[in-house]
Each structure stands twice: as C-alpha cells, then as structure tokens.
Motif scaffolding. Structure first.
Motif, mmCIF file in Angstrom:
data_model
loop_
_atom_site.group_PDB
_atom_site.id
_atom_site.type_symbol
_atom_site.label_atom_id
_atom_site.label_comp_id
_atom_site.label_asym_id
_atom_site.label_seq_id
_atom_site.Cartn_x
_atom_site.Cartn_y
_atom_site.Cartn_z
ATOM 1 N N GLU A 76 0.832 -1.261 0.091
ATOM 2 C CA GLU A 76 -0.047 0.088 -0.137
ATOM 3 C C GLU A 76 0.798 1.397 -0.015
ATOM 4 N N GLY A 77 2.272 1.060 0.324
ATOM 5 C CA GLY A 77 2.878 2.203 0.489
ATOM 6 C C GLY A 77 3.339 2.761 1.858
ATOM 7 N N LEU A 78 3.048 1.972 2.919
ATOM 8 C CA LEU A 78 3.350 2.305 4.200
ATOM 9 C C LEU A 78 4.997 1.789 4.429
ATOM 10 N N ASP B 110 -4.615 -1.157 -7.521
ATOM 11 C CA ASP B 110 -4.336 0.192 -6.959
ATOM 12 C C ASP B 110 -3.266 0.242 -5.694
ATOM 13 N N LEU B 111 -2.791 -0.927 -5.432
ATOM 14 C CA LEU B 111 -1.635 -0.954 -4.413
ATOM 15 C C LEU B 111 -0.347 -0.413 -5.203
ATOM 16 N N GLN B 112 0.585 0.342 -4.234
ATOM 17 C CA GLN B 112 1.711 0.849 -4.695
ATOM 18 C C GLN B 112 2.733 -0.287 -5.422
ATOM 19 N N LEU B 113 2.608 -1.432 -4.952
ATOM 20 C CA LEU B 113 3.445 -2.435 -5.551
ATOM 21 C C LEU B 113 2.764 -3.503 -5.832
ATOM 22 N N PRO B 114 3.108 -4.324 -6.744
ATOM 23 C CA PRO B 114 2.483 -5.629 -7.016
ATOM 24 C C PRO B 114 2.444 -6.327 -5.904
ATOM 25 N N PHE B 115 1.312 -7.056 -5.409
ATOM 26 C CA PHE B 115 1.040 -8.037 -4.251
ATOM 27 C C PHE B 115 0.378 -9.313 -4.532
ATOM 28 N N ASN C 40 -13.227 -8.083 12.873
ATOM 29 C CA ASN C 40 -12.696 -6.502 13.218
ATOM 30 C C ASN C 40 -11.375 -6.433 12.645
ATOM 31 N N LEU C 41 -10.693 -7.397 12.175
ATOM 32 C CA LEU C 41 -9.767 -7.165 11.200
ATOM 33 C C LEU C 41 -10.084 -6.686 9.824
ATOM 34 N N GLU C 42 -11.366 -7.212 9.402
ATOM 35 C CA GLU C 42 -11.557 -6.374 8.217
ATOM 36 C C GLU C 42 -11.944 -5.086 8.306
ATOM 37 N N ASP C 43 -12.433 -4.801 9.355
ATOM 38 C CA ASP C 43 -12.649 -3.059 9.691
ATOM 39 C C ASP C 43 -11.279 -2.508 9.597
ATOM 40 N N MET C 44 -10.265 -3.064 10.351
ATOM 41 C CA MET C 44 -9.200 -2.333 10.411
ATOM 42 C C MET C 44 -8.381 -2.177 8.947
ATOM 43 N N LEU C 45 -8.620 -3.376 8.184
ATOM 44 C CA LEU C 45 -7.963 -3.355 6.798
ATOM 45 C C LEU C 45 -8.693 -2.050 6.001
ATOM 46 N N LYS C 46 -9.875 -2.256 6.216
ATOM 47 C CA LYS C 46 -10.736 -1.080 5.435
ATOM 48 C C LYS C 46 -10.350 0.389 5.805
ATOM 49 N N LYS C 47 -9.826 0.401 6.962
ATOM 50 C CA LYS C 47 -9.513 1.627 7.502
ATOM 51 C C LYS C 47 -8.179 2.383 6.927
ATOM 52 N N HIS C 48 -7.277 1.218 6.811
ATOM 53 C CA HIS C 48 -6.007 1.682 6.232
ATOM 54 C C HIS C 48 -5.573 1.574 4.688
ATOM 55 N N ILE C 49 -6.282 0.619 4.131
ATOM 56 C CA ILE C 49 -6.067 0.275 2.819
ATOM 57 C C ILE C 49 -7.155 1.004 1.984
ATOM 58 N N GLN C 50 -6.717 1.926 1.162
ATOM 59 C CA GLN C 50 -7.530 2.858 0.398
ATOM 60 C C GLN C 50 -8.260 2.033 -0.621
ATOM 61 N N SER D 130 -11.162 -9.354 -4.786
ATOM 62 C CA SER D 130 -11.125 -8.462 -3.605
ATOM 63 C C SER D 130 -9.785 -8.731 -3.036
ATOM 64 N N LEU D 131 -9.219 -7.651 -2.746
ATOM 65 C CA LEU D 131 -8.150 -7.481 -1.906
ATOM 66 C C LEU D 131 -8.446 -7.745 -0.284
ATOM 67 N N ILE D 132 -9.124 -7.281 -0.004
ATOM 68 C CA ILE D 132 -9.677 -7.309 1.567
ATOM 69 C C ILE D 132 -10.009 -8.786 2.116
ATOM 70 N N LYS D 133 -11.004 -9.208 1.157
ATOM 71 C CA LYS D 133 -11.074 -10.803 1.359
ATOM 72 C C LYS D 133 -9.955 -11.787 1.263
ATOM 73 N N SER D 134 -9.221 -11.355 0.371
ATOM 74 C CA SER D 134 -8.107 -12.179 0.061
ATOM 75 C C SER D 134 -7.108 -12.207 1.080
ATOM 76 N N VAL D 135 -6.774 -11.163 1.696
ATOM 77 C CA VAL D 135 -5.981 -11.053 3.046
ATOM 78 C C VAL D 135 -6.678 -11.619 4.280
ATOM 79 N N MET D 136 -7.834 -11.443 4.225
ATOM 80 C CA MET D 136 -8.500 -12.005 5.435
ATOM 81 C C MET D 136 -8.410 -13.828 5.325
ATOM 82 N N ALA D 137 -8.687 -14.051 3.986
ATOM 83 C CA ALA D 137 -8.734 -15.500 3.916
ATOM 84 C C ALA D 137 -7.273 -16.160 4.215
ATOM 85 N N SER D 138 -6.239 -15.557 3.748
ATOM 86 C CA SER D 138 -4.872 -15.799 3.934
ATOM 87 C C SER D 138 -4.456 -16.138 5.293
#
Length: 251
Positions: free
Chosen positions: A53-55, A103-108, A87-97, A127-135
């Motif tokens: 994401e660029g952080l 739309d990420l700054q780096l391929p992921f 709750n993790l989903e909420d946190m990801l949505k807060k910080h991932i635009q 879906s980026l968020i769902k994919s990370v949550m699944a992982s």
C-alpha cells in the motif's frame, strides 16, 4: 531472459511473529533493498499488504502493535470456526484505500487455500480485503472466508512460504520464514491446540524452498514466541531487525 522485476520479497506465515517481518524489512531498507513485488501468506500477507500500500515498516508497526489478538476477532457459535475476523476486516478497510489489487503501489500476491478444490491459489486480483482475510484464517480457529462462492482459509495450510508466484518474474528472491517450531510445556485452551496443530503441519514446507530463493532469512530466536501472543511486538520487531542487519546481502 529478462525478468519483469528485480527484487521480490516473500513473507511467510507465523501468527504474531509477523512483527519480525517488519524488522527484517526495515533492515533490508537500510541496506538499500526494497521490494519491487511482494508475496505473502497469513501474517506475511497482513504485513505485505500494508507495505504494498506504500506504508513503511515502522508505520505498519505503529498500526499493528497496539492491538491484542482478541482485538481482531469475535467469538462466534462454532459452526465452521471458533472466531470470526470481522474486526480485522474493519482495520484493513481503515488503512487500505482500495479493495483492488491494482491500486496498490507495489504488485502483491497472497496465498489462500481453497477448501473445495484442495488447492492453493496465489491471488493478485479480485477482492483484496477478502483475500488477505482468507490468507490469515487458520482452519478451525477462524471461520473460512467466502470468495466467489468458495470457502478459503490460510494459504499456509498448503504453502507457508509462497515463492511460486515470483519464481518466473523476479531476478532475485528474498524469503523470510518466521515459523521455527518452539517446544512448549502446556496448551491451556482449544485456541492454542488449534494454532499449535496448524503450526506443526505447515512447518516442514518452508525449508524445502531454501534452494529456490537467493536469500533465506529465518531468525532462530523466534522459536520461543507463541504464534498467538501479540504482547511481544517490540521484541519480535527487534529480533527480525537485528538478525537481518547482521546478514551480508550483496545484490
């Protein structure tokens, strides 16, 4: 043949030990090494998506360190898992635009296990968020995440060090494993039994991949840290940082 990217970084799974990933990434950055593409699974997917994401590593550390394991979870009626990751989903949505990989700054890439097909998938679309949550959804401990009508769980179940999607596209691959197994004397609840069983089942896979990557990083001091205990964030960060700082990496 010229590869698409110079440096790919692979971040393996290991629960709370994922704080060590951030220390390693900081040390690599100080050596002038930054990823052009990232592949992550479980804790590595969580760290990796923020970096993509660029952080910076220390920014991600600030986001993550003030949360306990229970802050990301909700207890549910045990139908297909003991906990949910709402709750993790909420946190990801807060910080991932954006919820779009593009739309990420780096391929992921993130590794997920499809319970229907029994195969690992390396996702970099959808879906980026769902994919990370699944992982990060350790089987039994967490409920599967439904993506396109199929249930997905932690990619570490089938590949705890997802080098595969980077093999043909990177000139150099750095793999970071955080899964050395510690000896323990007790398991005092069903959450720890589930986590321990999963940890033991995935551990053997990572070391088979040493020869595939150009640099293999696995700080041995991580072995004494419980994969569900998030109270040692600073120590884990420093272990990763200190271990990588001492390595001679000549790219």
């Amino acid at each position: 043949m010229t590869k698409k990217y110079k440096t790919g970084i692979v971040l393996g799974g290991g629960g709370a030990r994922g704080f060590a990933h951030l220390g390693v990434l900081k040390a690599l950055e100080e050596k002038g090494i930054k990823p052009d593409v990232i592949s992550g699974v479980s804790a590595g997917a969580l760290a990796g998506v923020f970096i993509a994401e660029g952080l910076g590593p220390e920014e991600v550390m600030k986001i993550m360190k003030d949360h306990k394991f229970t802050d990301y979870t909700k207890v549910i009626m045990p139908v297909n898992g003991l906990l949910s990751l709402e709750n993790l989903e909420d946190m990801l949505k807060k910080h991932i635009q954006s919820d779009d990989f593009d739309d990420l700054q780096l391929p992921f890439f993130t590794a997920v296990s499809n319970l229907y097909t029994g195969k690992v998938e390396y996702r970099n679309s959808g879906s980026l968020i769902k994919s990370v949550m699944a992982s990060v959804s350790i089987p039994v401990l967490f409920s599967p995440v439904i993506i396109e009508d199929s249930p997905f769980v932690d990619g570490g179940l089938l590949d705890n060090l997802p080098i595969t999607p980077l093999e043909d596209i990177c000139e150099k691959i750095i793999a970071v494993s955080i899964s050395p197994v510690q000896e323990i004397s007790k398991m005092d609840n069903i959450l720890r039994v589930a986590a321990r069983t999963f940890q033991l089942s995935v551990n053997n896979q990572s070391h088979k991949k040493k020869e595939i990557c150009d640099v293999f990083i696995e700080p041995p001091a991580l072995a004494k840290y419980d994969i569900l205990d998030t109270t040692h964030a600073d120590e884990l960060f420093e272990i990763g940082y200190g271990y990588c700082k001492e390595l001679n990496i000549d790219f």
